[in-house]
Design a protein around this motif. Sequence first.
Motif, PDB file in Angstrom:
ATOM      1  N   UNK A   1     -74.172  41.414   0.079  1.00  0.00           N
ATOM      2  CA  UNK A   1     -72.791  41.447   0.540  1.00  0.00           C
ATOM      3  C   UNK A   1     -72.627  40.828   1.922  1.00  0.00           C
ATOM      4  N   UNK A   2     -71.466  40.233   2.126  1.00  0.00           N
ATOM      5  CA  UNK A   2     -71.135  39.684   3.445  1.00  0.00           C
ATOM      6  C   UNK A   2     -70.836  40.796   4.439  1.00  0.00           C
ATOM      7  N   UNK A   3     -70.370  41.932   3.960  1.00  0.00           N
ATOM      8  CA  UNK A   3     -70.065  43.052   4.835  1.00  0.00           C
ATOM      9  C   UNK A   3     -68.786  42.884   5.639  1.00  0.00           C
ATOM     10  N   UNK A   4     -68.215  41.724   5.623  1.00  0.00           N
ATOM     11  CA  UNK A   4     -66.948  41.452   6.300  1.00  0.00           C
ATOM     12  C   UNK A   4     -66.256  40.323   5.546  1.00  0.00           C
ATOM     13  N   UNK A   5     -64.954  40.171   5.726  1.00  0.00           N
ATOM     14  CA  UNK A   5     -64.247  39.089   5.032  1.00  0.00           C
ATOM     15  C   UNK A   5     -64.764  37.717   5.464  1.00  0.00           C
ATOM     16  N   UNK A   6     -64.966  36.854   4.474  1.00  0.00           N
ATOM     17  CA  UNK A   6     -65.427  35.482   4.733  1.00  0.00           C
ATOM     18  C   UNK A   6     -64.552  34.499   3.961  1.00  0.00           C
ATOM     19  N   UNK A   7     -64.577  33.246   4.429  1.00  0.00           N
ATOM     20  CA  UNK A   7     -63.758  32.191   3.817  1.00  0.00           C
ATOM     21  C   UNK A   7     -64.595  31.197   3.030  1.00  0.00           C
ATOM     22  N   UNK A   8     -65.926  31.252   3.187  1.00  0.00           N
ATOM     23  CA  UNK A   8     -66.818  30.345   2.468  1.00  0.00           C
ATOM     24  C   UNK A   8     -68.216  30.953   2.451  1.00  0.00           C
ATOM     25  N   UNK A   9     -69.032  30.432   1.539  1.00  0.00           N
ATOM     26  CA  UNK A   9     -70.424  30.871   1.418  1.00  0.00           C
ATOM     27  C   UNK A   9     -71.256  29.622   1.170  1.00  0.00           C
ATOM     28  N   UNK A  10     -72.422  29.565   1.819  1.00  0.00           N
ATOM     29  CA  UNK A  10     -73.329  28.445   1.643  1.00  0.00           C
ATOM     30  C   UNK A  10     -74.672  28.985   1.194  1.00  0.00           C
ATOM     31  N   UNK A  11     -75.205  28.429   0.102  1.00  0.00           N
ATOM     32  CA  UNK A  11     -76.532  28.803  -0.373  1.00  0.00           C
ATOM     33  C   UNK A  11     -77.507  27.673  -0.097  1.00  0.00           C
ATOM     34  N   UNK A  12     -78.633  28.036   0.516  1.00  0.00           N
ATOM     35  CA  UNK A  12     -79.702  27.095   0.832  1.00  0.00           C
ATOM     36  C   UNK A  12     -80.973  27.546   0.132  1.00  0.00           C
ATOM     37  N   UNK A  13     -81.956  26.680   0.053  1.00  0.00           N
ATOM     38  CA  UNK A  13     -83.266  27.050  -0.461  1.00  0.00           C
ATOM     39  C   UNK A  13     -83.794  28.197   0.399  1.00  0.00           C
ATOM     40  N   UNK A  14     -84.367  29.222  -0.233  1.00  0.00           N
ATOM     41  CA  UNK A  14     -84.857  30.388   0.478  1.00  0.00           C
ATOM     42  C   UNK A  14     -85.814  30.037   1.607  1.00  0.00           C
ATOM     43  N   UNK A  15     -85.585  30.612   2.782  1.00  0.00           N
ATOM     44  CA  UNK A  15     -86.422  30.393   3.945  1.00  0.00           C
ATOM     45  C   UNK A  15     -86.003  29.219   4.805  1.00  0.00           C
ATOM     46  N   UNK A  16     -85.079  28.423   4.322  1.00  0.00           N
ATOM     47  CA  UNK A  16     -84.685  27.198   5.035  1.00  0.00           C
ATOM     48  C   UNK A  16     -83.949  27.516   6.339  1.00  0.00           C
ATOM     49  N   UNK A  17     -83.083  28.532   6.332  1.00  0.00           N
ATOM     50  CA  UNK A  17     -82.347  28.869   7.553  1.00  0.00           C
ATOM     51  C   UNK A  17     -83.316  29.263   8.668  1.00  0.00           C
ATOM     52  N   UNK A  18     -84.283  30.115   8.371  1.00  0.00           N
ATOM     53  CA  UNK A  18     -85.264  30.526   9.388  1.00  0.00           C
ATOM     54  C   UNK A  18     -86.100  29.339   9.844  1.00  0.00           C
ATOM     55  N   UNK A  19     -86.513  28.491   8.920  1.00  0.00           N
ATOM     56  CA  UNK A  19     -87.353  27.340   9.267  1.00  0.00           C
ATOM     57  C   UNK A  19     -86.629  26.391  10.227  1.00  0.00           C
ATOM     58  N   UNK A  20     -85.305  26.312  10.114  1.00  0.00           N
ATOM     59  CA  UNK A  20     -84.521  25.416  10.962  1.00  0.00           C
ATOM     60  C   UNK A  20     -83.926  26.124  12.175  1.00  0.00           C
ATOM     61  N   UNK A  21     -84.163  27.429  12.302  1.00  0.00           N
ATOM     62  CA  UNK A  21     -83.617  28.179  13.432  1.00  0.00           C
ATOM     63  C   UNK A  21     -82.130  28.445  13.326  1.00  0.00           C
ATOM     64  N   UNK A  22     -81.590  28.433  12.115  1.00  0.00           N
ATOM     65  CA  UNK A  22     -80.167  28.691  11.895  1.00  0.00           C
ATOM     66  C   UNK A  22     -79.931  30.194  11.993  1.00  0.00           C
ATOM     67  N   UNK A  23     -78.864  30.581  12.716  1.00  0.00           N
ATOM     68  CA  UNK A  23     -78.613  32.001  12.907  1.00  0.00           C
ATOM     69  C   UNK A  23     -77.141  32.361  12.875  1.00  0.00           C
ATOM     70  N   UNK A  24     -76.882  33.652  12.943  1.00  0.00           N
ATOM     71  CA  UNK A  24     -75.526  34.184  12.982  1.00  0.00           C
ATOM     72  C   UNK A  24     -74.814  33.584  14.192  1.00  0.00           C
ATOM     73  N   UNK A  25     -73.566  33.191  13.994  1.00  0.00           N
ATOM     74  CA  UNK A  25     -72.762  32.591  15.054  1.00  0.00           C
ATOM     75  C   UNK A  25     -72.789  31.075  15.069  1.00  0.00           C
ATOM     76  N   UNK A  26     -73.795  30.465  14.406  1.00  0.00           N
ATOM     77  CA  UNK A  26     -73.856  28.997  14.348  1.00  0.00           C
ATOM     78  C   UNK A  26     -72.637  28.482  13.601  1.00  0.00           C
ATOM     79  N   UNK A  27     -72.256  27.235  13.889  1.00  0.00           N
ATOM     80  CA  UNK A  27     -71.057  26.620  13.318  1.00  0.00           C
ATOM     81  C   UNK A  27     -71.393  25.775  12.102  1.00  0.00           C
ATOM     82  N   UNK A  28     -70.535  25.849  11.086  1.00  0.00           N
ATOM     83  CA  UNK A  28     -70.718  25.096   9.842  1.00  0.00           C
ATOM     84  C   UNK A  28     -69.486  24.222   9.633  1.00  0.00           C
TER      85      UNK A  28
END
Length: 167
Positions: A138-165
């Motif tokens: 769950x998102x736990x809060x209202x969201x306007x979009x969702x992005x799915x990446x290959x598992x582990x990719x966000x951590x490998x690239x240093x992507x975190x909460x607050x980053x801009x998409x």
Amino acid sequence: MSRTALPLALALLLAACGRGAPDATPSASPSAMTSETSSSQRRTLPVTIESSGKRHTFHAEVAETAAQQAQGLMFRTDLQPDDAMLFAPYPAGGGAPQVADFWMKNTPLSLDILFIRADHSIAVIAPSTTPLSEAKVSSGEPVAAVLELVGGRAAALGIGVGDRVTW
């Protein structure tokens, strides 16, 4: 059934089995595969995430209809490191942002699920989800979009909460 009809019947049965939402409420959890939602019919676009002064661009299939969002990446086994799926708008058809509940039923690959606020900032990252799981993510809060990446990719690239998409 003939030897040629049995494989076809099994394929159709598998295609009809969906990822219906655990609570049976409409969400991005797929309920059935349809020809409308085949990946060859989805438009694609670049999605860029700005993180710590770096830009990471992904090649994203866009799931914009309810049927496409229901199917998501079910049954897919062919994702490359910079492939992604963007659920936008979420919910399908637009409207006010809402809490998004996803799950991994019929999804054999681990995914990072990034929940994106209306201001295009990342609200929550569900990292390396468990393939084929029926547990709610769950998102736990209202969201306007969702992005799915290959598992582990966000951590490998240093992507975190607050980053801009952007897309």
